[in-house]
Design an enzyme around this catalytic site. Structure first.
Site, short mmCIF file in Angstrom:
data_model
loop_
_atom_site.label_atom_id
_atom_site.label_comp_id
_atom_site.label_asym_id
_atom_site.label_seq_id
_atom_site.Cartn_x
_atom_site.Cartn_y
_atom_site.Cartn_z
N ASP A 10 -3.23 -14.71 -1.33
CA ASP A 10 -3.21 -16.12 -1.70
C ASP A 10 -2.94 -16.88 -0.40
O ASP A 10 -2.40 -16.32 0.56
CB ASP A 10 -2.09 -16.33 -2.73
CG ASP A 10 -1.90 -17.79 -3.07
OD1 ASP A 10 -2.90 -18.47 -3.35
OD2 ASP A 10 -0.74 -18.25 -3.04
N ASP A 42 -1.85 -20.81 -0.01
CA ASP A 42 -0.73 -21.75 -0.05
C ASP A 42 0.53 -21.04 -0.54
O ASP A 42 0.55 -20.49 -1.64
CB ASP A 42 -1.04 -22.92 -0.99
CG ASP A 42 -2.24 -23.74 -0.53
OD1 ASP A 42 -2.18 -24.29 0.57
OD2 ASP A 42 -3.22 -23.82 -1.28
C1 BG6 Z 1 -3.35 -23.81 -4.70
C2 BG6 Z 1 -2.06 -24.59 -4.62
O1 BG6 Z 1 -3.40 -22.88 -3.66
O2 BG6 Z 1 -4.46 -24.69 -4.60
C3 BG6 Z 1 -2.06 -25.66 -5.70
O3 BG6 Z 1 -0.95 -23.72 -4.82
C4 BG6 Z 1 -3.30 -26.55 -5.56
O4 BG6 Z 1 -0.88 -26.45 -5.61
C5 BG6 Z 1 -4.53 -25.67 -5.62
O5 BG6 Z 1 -3.34 -27.52 -6.62
C6 BG6 Z 1 -5.83 -26.48 -5.46
O6 BG6 Z 1 -5.87 -27.01 -4.18
P1 BG6 Z 1 -6.97 -27.98 -3.62
O7 BG6 Z 1 -6.79 -27.87 -2.12
O8 BG6 Z 1 -8.32 -27.47 -4.05
O9 BG6 Z 1 -6.70 -29.33 -4.15
MG MG Z 2 0.25 -19.87 -3.71
#
Ligand code: BG6
Ligand code: MG
Length: 212
Positions: free
Chosen positions: A10, A12
């Protein structure tokens, strides 16, 4: 000997920390709408897709929004979020993450990303990892979010490996559930440690988990 042939990370909360940028961008949007939003609600957004995150935020609203309005709000949030991501640089990649990735690669493991984020490639570039991974499965190639296993199943396919040959590394409970549903072993950081096959306190523990 390696216990796995591939590792799917993963992004984030595992390789980097974007929580505060997500918070600032959603907070600005929520304030503008007059909707209450705080860090506790932000914690519920971990691992959740952008549109599902917006649904959680709008639980506190007393009015309803059309699909077009929701798409406009999500686009506005993403513009703010991407501006904030410009603050990220290779200095945001910890030495522990960098050296562990190098050790795993040197041991012959294939390394992939399995992230819900549609900003994955942009973030990897900001971190100096634009060309590093063997495969990237992210919010741009999936139709179902975690806890559905699709993002990991596609990452394994891109690597050419069966799920049981891959370890998933996650910081969110929904991510561990996705790994379980797809037949992957999992390693968990933070809240995900309570649900993963291998609970971890720090990223470097992956070396012992992946190599016997
Ligand atoms: C995830 C995060 O990795 O990505 C979430 O943990 C986030 O918080 C999701 O909402 C979607 O992200 P993005 O960058 O497509 O808006
Ligand atoms: Mg995560």
């Amino acid at each position: 000997m390696n216990r796995y042939q591939g590792v799917i990370f993963d992004l984030d909360g595992v390789l980097c920390f974007t929580d505060q940028y997500h918070y600032q961008a959603w907070k600005a949007v929520a304030d503008q709408l007059g909707v209450y939003f705080d860090q506790t609600i932000n914690n519920r957004l971990r691992g959740v897709s952008r549109m599902d995150s917006l649904e959680i935020i709008l639980e506190r609203s007393d009015r309803t929004f059309t699909t077009e309005e929701k798409e406009a709000i999500a686009a506005q949030k993403n513009d703010l979020y991407r501006q904030l991501l410009h603050n990220m640089s290779p200095a945001d990649l910890s030495d522990e993450v960098k050296s562990t990735l190098q050790v795993l690669r040197a041991a012959g493991l294939k390394l992939a990303i399995g992230s819900s984020s549609k900003n994955t490639r942009f973030i990897l570039e900001r971190l100096g990892l634009g060309d590093f991974f063997d495969a990237i499965s992210d919010g741009t190639n999936i139709t179902r979010s975690k806890p559905d296993p699709q993002v990991f199943t596609m990452a394994a396919e891109f690597l050419g490996l069966a799920p049981e040959k891959c370890l998933v590394v996650e910081d969110a409970r929904a991510g561990i559930e996705a790994a379980d549903a797809g037949g992957f072993d999992s390693a968990g950081l933070g809240e995900a440690a309570d649900f993963a096959r291998y609970p971890m306190k720090s990223f470097g523990e992956l070396k012992d988990i992946c190599m016997e």
